[in-house]
Design an enzyme around this catalytic site. Sequence first.
Site, PDB file in Angstrom:
ATOM      1  N   ASP A 137       0.865  -1.184   0.000  1.00  0.00           N
ATOM      2  CA  ASP A 137       0.000   0.000   0.000  1.00  0.00           C
ATOM      3  C   ASP A 137       0.904   1.238   0.000  1.00  0.00           C
ATOM      4  O   ASP A 137       1.311   1.720  -1.052  1.00  0.00           O
ATOM      5  CB  ASP A 137      -0.917  -0.079   1.222  1.00  0.00           C
ATOM      6  N   LYS A 140      -1.030  -1.433  -4.733  1.00  0.00           N
ATOM      7  CA  LYS A 140      -1.800  -0.218  -5.038  1.00  0.00           C
ATOM      8  C   LYS A 140      -0.812   0.808  -5.573  1.00  0.00           C
ATOM      9  O   LYS A 140      -0.253   1.589  -4.812  1.00  0.00           O
ATOM     10  CB  LYS A 140      -2.460   0.320  -3.766  1.00  0.00           C
ATOM     11  N   ARG A 197     -10.266 -12.770   7.033  1.00  0.00           N
ATOM     12  CA  ARG A 197      -9.053 -13.326   6.416  1.00  0.00           C
ATOM     13  C   ARG A 197      -9.345 -14.659   5.729  1.00  0.00           C
ATOM     14  O   ARG A 197      -8.616 -15.084   4.846  1.00  0.00           O
ATOM     15  CB  ARG A 197      -7.970 -13.570   7.479  1.00  0.00           C
TER      16      ARG A 197
HETATM   17  P1  5GP Z   1       2.015  -0.571   3.705  1.00  0.00           P
HETATM   18  O1  5GP Z   1       3.093  -0.655   4.751  1.00  0.00           O
HETATM   19  O2  5GP Z   1       2.501  -0.897   2.309  1.00  0.00           O
HETATM   20  O3  5GP Z   1       1.276   0.740   3.749  1.00  0.00           O
HETATM   21  O4  5GP Z   1       0.895  -1.578   4.110  1.00  0.00           O
HETATM   22  C1  5GP Z   1       1.109  -2.910   4.108  1.00  0.00           C
HETATM   23  C2  5GP Z   1       0.175  -3.583   5.074  1.00  0.00           C
HETATM   24  O5  5GP Z   1      -0.999  -2.797   5.355  1.00  0.00           O
HETATM   25  C3  5GP Z   1      -0.316  -4.862   4.465  1.00  0.00           C
HETATM   26  O6  5GP Z   1       0.581  -5.916   4.767  1.00  0.00           O
HETATM   27  C4  5GP Z   1      -1.679  -5.007   5.080  1.00  0.00           C
HETATM   28  O7  5GP Z   1      -1.563  -5.658   6.318  1.00  0.00           O
HETATM   29  C5  5GP Z   1      -2.153  -3.584   5.321  1.00  0.00           C
HETATM   30  N1  5GP Z   1      -3.029  -3.101   4.221  1.00  0.00           N
HETATM   31  C6  5GP Z   1      -2.731  -2.206   3.273  1.00  0.00           C
HETATM   32  N2  5GP Z   1      -3.775  -2.022   2.430  1.00  0.00           N
HETATM   33  C7  5GP Z   1      -4.743  -2.855   2.867  1.00  0.00           C
HETATM   34  C8  5GP Z   1      -6.075  -3.140   2.389  1.00  0.00           C
HETATM   35  O8  5GP Z   1      -6.614  -2.634   1.395  1.00  0.00           O
HETATM   36  N3  5GP Z   1      -6.773  -4.064   3.111  1.00  0.00           N
HETATM   37  C9  5GP Z   1      -6.254  -4.681   4.206  1.00  0.00           C
HETATM   38  N4  5GP Z   1      -7.039  -5.572   4.812  1.00  0.00           N
HETATM   39  N5  5GP Z   1      -5.013  -4.444   4.668  1.00  0.00           N
HETATM   40  C10 5GP Z   1      -4.268  -3.537   3.999  1.00  0.00           C
END
Ligand code: 5GP
Length: 176
Positions: free
Chosen positions: A99, A127, A161
């Site tokens: 994300d 994303k 999940r």
């Molecule tokens: P980042 O560190 O890249 O922002 O986020 C990674 C983590 O955030 C993922 O491993 C996941 O646990 C959570 N996350 C990010 N986007 C989503 C989403 O759309 N849905 C869910 N359930 N978790 C997300």
Amino acid sequence: MERFEILISAQQIASRIKEIAAELDETFKEEVPIFIGILNGSFMFMADLLREVNMDCEMDFIKLSSYRGNETSGTVRLLKDISADITGRHVVIVEDIVDSGLTIKFIKDRMMEADPASLTIVSLLHKPDVAKLDFAIDIVGFEISPEFVVGYGLDYDQKFRNFDGIYRLKEGPEDN
Ligand code: 5GP
């Protein structure tokens, strides 16, 4: 189930995983890589992906907690480290979703400290409109728009999940 709208079906996931596994088989046919799953979100993807690959491989898991203060800052904390020694090994990181990129950046930096022979990052979902990364995700299952999704390992408040596909939530959370 009326709160959920299907985004990627179990069948679509299964067929994409076969393609990813074939690509990894080709890349690592001469090696014995270590797959490292990021808990909890990647448990289902890890299990399905490893059932499809044909090379000899090992596996381990790492668990992190991330807290996002706002769009640009956040902290990642290590809750469970890997047990394997990855120095000189071919490492394949298996992530559920990238994300903001904060989690994957933390993991990449941490793994590189151990001086692996190679590091390959596989993420089921990405994303791209959100992620601000200064490196590439080597293999992405599906690129999705910046909306909150659940299922196939991904939770909302630790639930959902267990769904076999990826769903978008029709209501809440307001802020992901
Ligand atoms: P980042 O560190 O890249 O922002 O986020 C990674 C983590 O955030 C993922 O491993 C996941 O646990 C959570 N996350 C990010 N986007 C989503 C989403 O759309 N849905 C869910 N359930 N978790 C997300």
